[in-house]
Design an enzyme around this catalytic site. Structure first.
Site, PDB file in Angstrom:
ATOM      1  N   GLU A 118      15.360 -56.326 116.491  1.00 47.00           N
ATOM      2  CA  GLU A 118      15.345 -57.424 115.525  1.00 47.00           C
ATOM      3  C   GLU A 118      15.879 -58.742 116.077  1.00 47.00           C
ATOM      4  O   GLU A 118      15.724 -59.776 115.418  1.00 47.00           O
ATOM      5  CB  GLU A 118      16.114 -57.051 114.251  1.00 47.00           C
ATOM      6  CG  GLU A 118      17.617 -56.954 114.390  1.00 47.00           C
ATOM      7  CD  GLU A 118      18.107 -55.587 114.812  1.00 47.00           C
ATOM      8  OE1 GLU A 118      19.325 -55.358 114.739  1.00 47.00           O
ATOM      9  OE2 GLU A 118      17.275 -54.736 115.214  1.00 47.00           O
ATOM     10  N   SER A 220      13.933 -74.611  97.749  1.00 40.48           N
ATOM     11  CA  SER A 220      15.024 -73.799  97.198  1.00 40.48           C
ATOM     12  C   SER A 220      16.343 -74.556  97.166  1.00 40.48           C
ATOM     13  O   SER A 220      16.922 -74.875  98.207  1.00 40.48           O
ATOM     14  CB  SER A 220      15.187 -72.514  98.014  1.00 40.48           C
ATOM     15  OG  SER A 220      16.142 -71.673  97.417  1.00 40.48           O
ATOM     16  N   ALA A 268      15.906 -57.532 102.410  1.00 39.38           N
ATOM     17  CA  ALA A 268      16.965 -57.900 103.354  1.00 39.38           C
ATOM     18  C   ALA A 268      18.085 -56.866 103.416  1.00 39.38           C
ATOM     19  O   ALA A 268      19.103 -57.101 104.068  1.00 39.38           O
ATOM     20  CB  ALA A 268      17.548 -59.263 102.974  1.00 39.38           C
ATOM     21  N   ILE A 269      17.904 -55.716 102.787  1.00 37.82           N
ATOM     22  CA  ILE A 269      18.987 -54.748 102.685  1.00 37.82           C
ATOM     23  C   ILE A 269      19.420 -54.219 104.045  1.00 37.82           C
ATOM     24  O   ILE A 269      20.584 -53.838 104.237  1.00 37.82           O
ATOM     25  CB  ILE A 269      18.603 -53.586 101.732  1.00 37.82           C
ATOM     26  CG1 ILE A 269      19.836 -52.759 101.329  1.00 37.82           C
ATOM     27  CG2 ILE A 269      17.515 -52.720 102.360  1.00 37.82           C
ATOM     28  CD1 ILE A 269      20.862 -53.501 100.531  1.00 37.82           C
ATOM     29  N   ASP A 270      18.528 -54.196 105.048  1.00 40.66           N
ATOM     30  CA  ASP A 270      18.918 -53.779 106.396  1.00 40.66           C
ATOM     31  C   ASP A 270      20.031 -54.652 106.953  1.00 40.66           C
ATOM     32  O   ASP A 270      20.807 -54.214 107.803  1.00 40.66           O
ATOM     33  CB  ASP A 270      17.719 -53.841 107.346  1.00 40.66           C
ATOM     34  CG  ASP A 270      16.906 -52.555 107.337  1.00 40.66           C
ATOM     35  OD1 ASP A 270      17.499 -51.491 107.124  1.00 40.66           O
ATOM     36  OD2 ASP A 270      15.690 -52.620 107.549  1.00 40.66           O
ATOM     37  N   VAL A 298      15.614 -49.837  99.371  1.00 42.20           N
ATOM     38  CA  VAL A 298      15.416 -48.843 100.428  1.00 42.20           C
ATOM     39  C   VAL A 298      15.534 -49.517 101.790  1.00 42.20           C
ATOM     40  O   VAL A 298      14.858 -50.506 102.070  1.00 42.20           O
ATOM     41  CB  VAL A 298      14.053 -48.153 100.274  1.00 42.20           C
ATOM     42  CG1 VAL A 298      13.792 -47.214 101.447  1.00 42.20           C
ATOM     43  CG2 VAL A 298      13.996 -47.379  98.954  1.00 42.20           C
ATOM     44  N   ASN A 300      14.750 -48.469 104.791  1.00 38.10           N
ATOM     45  CA  ASN A 300      13.685 -48.251 105.787  1.00 38.10           C
ATOM     46  C   ASN A 300      12.334 -48.165 105.076  1.00 38.10           C
ATOM     47  O   ASN A 300      11.608 -47.181 105.176  1.00 38.10           O
ATOM     48  CB  ASN A 300      13.945 -46.999 106.629  1.00 38.10           C
ATOM     49  CG  ASN A 300      14.082 -45.722 105.813  1.00 38.10           C
ATOM     50  OD1 ASN A 300      14.549 -45.742 104.677  1.00 38.10           O
ATOM     51  ND2 ASN A 300      13.676 -44.602 106.387  1.00 38.10           N
TER      52      ASN A 300
END
Length: 372
Positions: A118, A220, A268-270, A298, A300
């Site tokens: 990443e 934004s 963006a939870i990773d 989740v 993955n």
């Protein structure tokens, strides 16, 4: 070089680090590949397929880790896998260290050279090894949201695209990058009313060129974010700060004021998530409810479609795998600044600045780490 491909063990993770076609290419370059038995079953690849491509089959992950000079995976190593790493190995996979102090601590203790997909960069600061999974996750986010909107899933009981005479759901996407663009593509295609928020005027112009007036684009600000989140039935979080923990853009107070039965999907939870109420979930138990808002977090997501995901990922990672194997990791990193940006941990030191900052470690620049 001896390259090892273990079977992924994260909850409902069916992808695999190398496909048989990738193994054949690596073998053509003169390298040996050892693959754990049944590692490719999730993508329909048998042990015989890997053997035909030139790999040898190991009975266990322990054998793969023992024999390999470089481990090629998909997801971050789980605790049992981290215990098998050693100082003279290279680990090449997704890591997402910033929100994961336990993993970071274990990798530092192992002394392994850890290169994260990443944070490998490309032209113009792009993230070529993250992009294919972001494409998949963005598209899956809308599929998941449509399912979660069903009443039996705890949602408001809405069809995402509506029907003639009945208005569709309002989908708000935070972030107009790869995730956001792909989420907008599916949401608009399903007939939803779609708004994308971003702070980059160029990203908003790109979205306009792609979608025209089928997708509303909004610059934004805090006020704009709150206004659109509170008016939405679905909010998709697709923000990214490379290597760093995701900013908490949607507060718990905002979630409390959202429509009952609405859905948030935190892609963006990773990296820790961009909703204050987010916590990582699994494919086995993908959702939970906070203040009548369904949360799908989740960690993955692309693992749900492993055939598509694995082949898309290998298209991007294979050239880097070959570079590391052909030239050796030290020369490959020294010669290629983009690949060097992927170095997150080396011999007990944190070599990714955002990870060091977020987790409180001293930072050692990758080019200095290569001298160790």
């Amino acid at each position: 070089m001896q390259i090892g491909v273990p079977k992924e063990i994260k909850n409902h993770e069916y992808r695999v680090g190398l496909t048989p076609r990738s193994v054949a290419e690596v073998a053509h370059h003169g390298h040996a590949v050892v693959v754990e038995s049944n590692a490719g079953v999730g993508i329909g690849a048998t042990d015989a397929d890997y053997q035909a491509a030139g790999a040898t089959i190991a009975a266990s992950a322990a054998e793969v880790f023992e024999r390999a000079e470089m481990i090629v995976k998909v997801k971050e190593p789980q605790a049992a896998e981290r215990a098998m790493l050693r100082e003279d190995q290279v680990l090449f996979t997704y890591l997402h260290l910033a929100p994961d102090p336990d993993q970071t601590r274990d990798l530092l203790a192992a002394g392994t050279t850890c290169i994260a997909y990443e944070t490998v960069t490309g032209a113009g600061g792009s993230l070529p090894l993250l992009a294919p999974m972001s494409e998949v996750a963005g598209r899956l986010a809308v599929q998941a949201a449509a399912h979660c909107l069903e009443r039996v899933q705890g949602g408001a009981g809405m069809l995402l695209g509506g029907v003639p005479g009945v208005e569709p759901a309002r989908v708000v996407i935070i972030g107009g990058g790869v995730v956001g663009t792909n989420a907008a593509h599916i949401a608009a295609g399903m007939g939803a009313r779609v708004t994308v928020l971003d702070r980059s005027p160029e990203a908003l112009r790109t979205l306009w060129r792609i979608f025209g007036n089928r997708v509303e684009t909004v610059y934004s600000t805090r006020a704009a974010l709150e206004e659109h989140v509170l008016d939405a039935e679905v909010v998709v979080g697709g923000v990214l700060v490379p290597g760093a923990a995701a900013p908490k853009l949607v507060t718990a107070e905002m979630v409390r004021r959202m429509r009952p039965g609405s859905v948030v999907v935190d892609v963006a939870i990773d990296q820790g998530g961009c909703f204050e109420t987010s916590r990582a979930t699994t494919h086995a138990e993908p959702t939970y409810v906070v203040d009548d808002v369904v949360h799908y977090c989740v960690a993955n997501m692309p693992g749900a479609v492993p055939r598509t995901s694995t082949h898309a990922l290998n298209n991007a990672t294979l050239p880097f795998v070959l570079r590391l194997a052909d030239h050796g990791w030290r020369r490959a990193l020294a010669d290629d600044a983009n690949l060097r940006n992927g170095l997150n941990v080396h011999r007990g030191r944190v070599t990714q600045e955002a990870v060091a900052r977020d987790l409180g470690y001293d930072y050692l620049a990758p080019e200095d780490a290569l001298k160790l």
